[in-house]
Design a protein around this motif. Structure first.
Motif, short mmCIF file in Angstrom:
data_model
loop_
_atom_site.label_atom_id
_atom_site.label_comp_id
_atom_site.label_asym_id
_atom_site.label_seq_id
_atom_site.Cartn_x
_atom_site.Cartn_y
_atom_site.Cartn_z
N PRO A 295 0.80 -1.24 0.00
CA PRO A 295 0.00 0.00 0.00
C PRO A 295 0.83 1.28 0.00
CG PRO A 295 -0.88 -1.58 1.58
CD PRO A 295 0.44 -2.11 1.13
N LEU A 296 2.10 1.20 0.39
CA LEU A 296 2.91 2.42 0.42
C LEU A 296 3.08 3.02 -0.97
CD1 LEU A 296 5.81 1.74 2.96
CD2 LEU A 296 3.52 2.66 3.33
N ALA A 297 3.04 2.18 -2.00
CA ALA A 297 3.18 2.70 -3.36
C ALA A 297 2.06 3.69 -3.68
CB ALA A 297 3.17 1.54 -4.36
N TYR A 298 0.85 3.37 -3.24
CA TYR A 298 -0.29 4.24 -3.50
C TYR A 298 -0.33 5.41 -2.52
CZ TYR A 298 -1.62 0.28 -6.35
OH TYR A 298 -1.63 -0.72 -7.28
N LEU A 299 0.12 5.18 -1.29
CA LEU A 299 0.18 6.27 -0.31
C LEU A 299 1.11 7.37 -0.79
CD1 LEU A 299 -0.26 7.59 2.47
CD2 LEU A 299 1.60 6.15 3.33
N PHE A 300 2.29 6.98 -1.27
CA PHE A 300 3.26 8.00 -1.69
C PHE A 300 2.89 8.62 -3.03
CE2 PHE A 300 5.71 6.22 1.72
CZ PHE A 300 6.43 7.31 2.19
N SER A 301 2.09 7.93 -3.81
CA SER A 301 1.55 8.55 -5.01
C SER A 301 0.62 9.71 -4.62
CB SER A 301 0.79 7.52 -5.84
OG SER A 301 0.20 8.12 -6.97
N ARG A 302 -0.17 9.49 -3.57
CA ARG A 302 -1.05 10.57 -3.07
C ARG A 302 -0.22 11.71 -2.46
NH1 ARG A 302 -6.44 9.23 -2.19
NH2 ARG A 302 -7.07 7.69 -3.77
N VAL A 303 0.84 11.36 -1.77
CA VAL A 303 1.70 12.39 -1.17
C VAL A 303 2.30 13.26 -2.26
CG1 VAL A 303 3.84 12.79 0.11
CG2 VAL A 303 2.21 11.07 0.91
N GLU A 304 2.77 12.63 -3.33
CA GLU A 304 3.36 13.38 -4.44
C GLU A 304 2.32 14.24 -5.14
OE1 GLU A 304 5.05 10.27 -6.74
OE2 GLU A 304 6.86 10.11 -5.52
N SER A 305 1.09 13.73 -5.23
CA SER A 305 0.02 14.51 -5.85
C SER A 305 -0.28 15.75 -5.00
CB SER A 305 -1.24 13.65 -5.99
OG SER A 305 -2.30 14.40 -6.52
N ALA A 306 -0.32 15.58 -3.68
CA ALA A 306 -0.58 16.72 -2.79
C ALA A 306 0.54 17.74 -2.89
CB ALA A 306 -0.73 16.23 -1.35
N HIS A 307 1.78 17.25 -3.00
CA HIS A 307 2.91 18.18 -3.14
C HIS A 307 2.83 18.93 -4.46
CE1 HIS A 307 7.05 19.19 -4.47
NE2 HIS A 307 7.12 19.68 -3.26
N ARG A 308 2.40 18.25 -5.51
CA ARG A 308 2.27 18.91 -6.81
C ARG A 308 1.22 20.01 -6.76
NH1 ARG A 308 1.59 15.42 -12.25
NH2 ARG A 308 3.69 14.81 -11.59
N ASP A 309 0.10 19.74 -6.07
CA ASP A 309 -0.94 20.75 -5.93
C ASP A 309 -0.42 21.95 -5.13
OD1 ASP A 309 -2.67 19.18 -7.37
OD2 ASP A 309 -3.62 18.31 -5.59
N ALA A 310 0.33 21.65 -4.06
CA ALA A 310 0.86 22.74 -3.24
C ALA A 310 1.88 23.57 -4.01
CB ALA A 310 1.49 22.17 -1.97
N SER A 311 2.59 22.92 -4.93
CA SER A 311 3.62 23.63 -5.69
C SER A 311 3.02 24.58 -6.72
CB SER A 311 4.52 22.61 -6.41
OG SER A 311 5.23 21.83 -5.47
N ASN A 312 1.73 24.46 -6.97
CA ASN A 312 1.10 25.39 -7.91
C ASN A 312 1.20 26.84 -7.42
OD1 ASN A 312 0.36 23.35 -9.69
ND2 ASN A 312 -1.64 23.05 -8.72
N LYS A 313 1.33 26.99 -6.11
CA LYS A 313 1.46 28.34 -5.55
C LYS A 313 2.78 28.98 -5.95
CE LYS A 313 -1.40 27.17 -1.54
NZ LYS A 313 -1.44 27.05 -0.06
N ASP A 314 3.76 28.15 -6.30
CA ASP A 314 5.05 28.70 -6.70
C ASP A 314 4.95 29.49 -8.00
OD1 ASP A 314 6.20 27.52 -4.52
OD2 ASP A 314 6.91 25.75 -5.59
N PHE A 315 3.88 29.25 -8.74
CA PHE A 315 3.70 30.00 -9.99
C PHE A 315 3.57 31.49 -9.72
CE2 PHE A 315 0.97 31.93 -13.23
CZ PHE A 315 1.72 31.64 -14.37
N ASP A 316 2.96 31.84 -8.57
CA ASP A 316 2.83 33.26 -8.23
C ASP A 316 4.20 33.88 -8.02
OD1 ASP A 316 0.09 32.99 -8.34
OD2 ASP A 316 -0.10 32.55 -6.19
N GLN A 317 5.09 33.12 -7.39
CA GLN A 317 6.45 33.61 -7.19
C GLN A 317 7.17 33.77 -8.52
OE1 GLN A 317 8.41 34.58 -4.67
NE2 GLN A 317 6.81 34.43 -3.11
N LEU A 318 6.95 32.83 -9.42
CA LEU A 318 7.58 32.90 -10.74
C LEU A 318 7.07 34.10 -11.52
CD1 LEU A 318 9.48 31.56 -12.78
CD2 LEU A 318 7.52 30.22 -13.59
#
Length: 228
Positions: free
Chosen positions: A106-129
């Motif tokens: 199950p860790l494979a799917y858990l960390f897929s969700r973690v990476e997805s959440a990080h990708r969503d959070a990184s969208n805020k970096d676009f404002d900095q760019l």
């Protein structure tokens, strides 16, 4: 019996480094379970067991890969966690190794969700760019944004992994005696594990007759194991 070395830290460091090759440093082959298992086994020992576990996870998720916005299961997490559990509890019997692999899967799917959440959070970096493009004061340069993002994902992955591995270690500790008694004398072999994992490769064909062949093969394999 639990190995006194407790290789949680080694596995945490190994996972944190190699998970970077999924998206931070895009070298696809380096993040495949078969190569991760080989390097893990070569460094920490038990090369044969490491290759068996890696081969199973490689075949299981053979057809799953990153494409566009799709984030595939993080097979590195399952592979490294399973190998760490096998090392910690000195598991030798293929049936017991399969228990560690099932717990780690199950860790494979858990960390897929973690990476997805990080990708969503990184969208805020676009404002900095955008602020940097407009030469606004205090804006971060693209290089700094990338470095911050890399550090953030490494920290998050490392933190989640060490917590998840600790939880799995406790879970396996409590079920180890019962599982050993239930699987004592089981005729499962390493070849059986690899054969079962080929279902991932068969499903990757996306071809219905292949699914029929798969079901028939599993029926005969199950019958042979039950008869043994």
């Amino acid at each position: 019996m639990v190995d006194s070395r407790q290789p949680i830290f080694d596995s945490w460091f190994f996972f944190t480094v190699f998970s970077a090759f999924r998206f931070l440093i895009n070298i696809a082959i380096v993040e495949r379970p078969i190569l991760v298992g080989y390097i893990f086994g070569a460094i920490f020992g038990h090369l044969e067991q490491s290759l068996i576990v890696a081969c199973v996870f490689e075949l299981l998720w053979l057809d799953v890969f990153a494409a566009g916005t799709v984030i595939p299961p993080n097979a590195i997490a399952s592979t490294v966690a399973a190998l760490a559990l096998i090392d910690m509890f000195s598991l030798q019997q293929p049936a017991m190794i399969s228990v560690a692999m099932l717990l780690a899967m199950p860790l494979a799917y858990l960390f897929s969700r973690v990476e997805s959440a990080h990708r969503d959070a990184s969208n805020k970096d676009f404002d900095q760019l955008q602020a940097w493009v407009e030469n606004l004061p205090g804006a971060l340069t693209p290089a700094r944004l990338i470095m911050f993002s890399m550090a953030r994902v490494a920290f998050i992955n490392g933190l989640f992994f060490i917590v998840a591995l600790a939880v799995l270690s406790i879970a396996l500790f409590f079920v180890l005696d019962e599982a050993s008694a239930a699987l004592k004398g089981n005729s499962m072999t390493a070849e059986t594990l690899v054969l079962i994992s080929t279902c991932g490769a068969m499903l990757g064909l996306r071809y219905k007759p292949a699914y029929v062949v798969l079901c028939v093969c599993f029926f005969f394999v199950w019958g042979a194991l039950a008869w043994a």
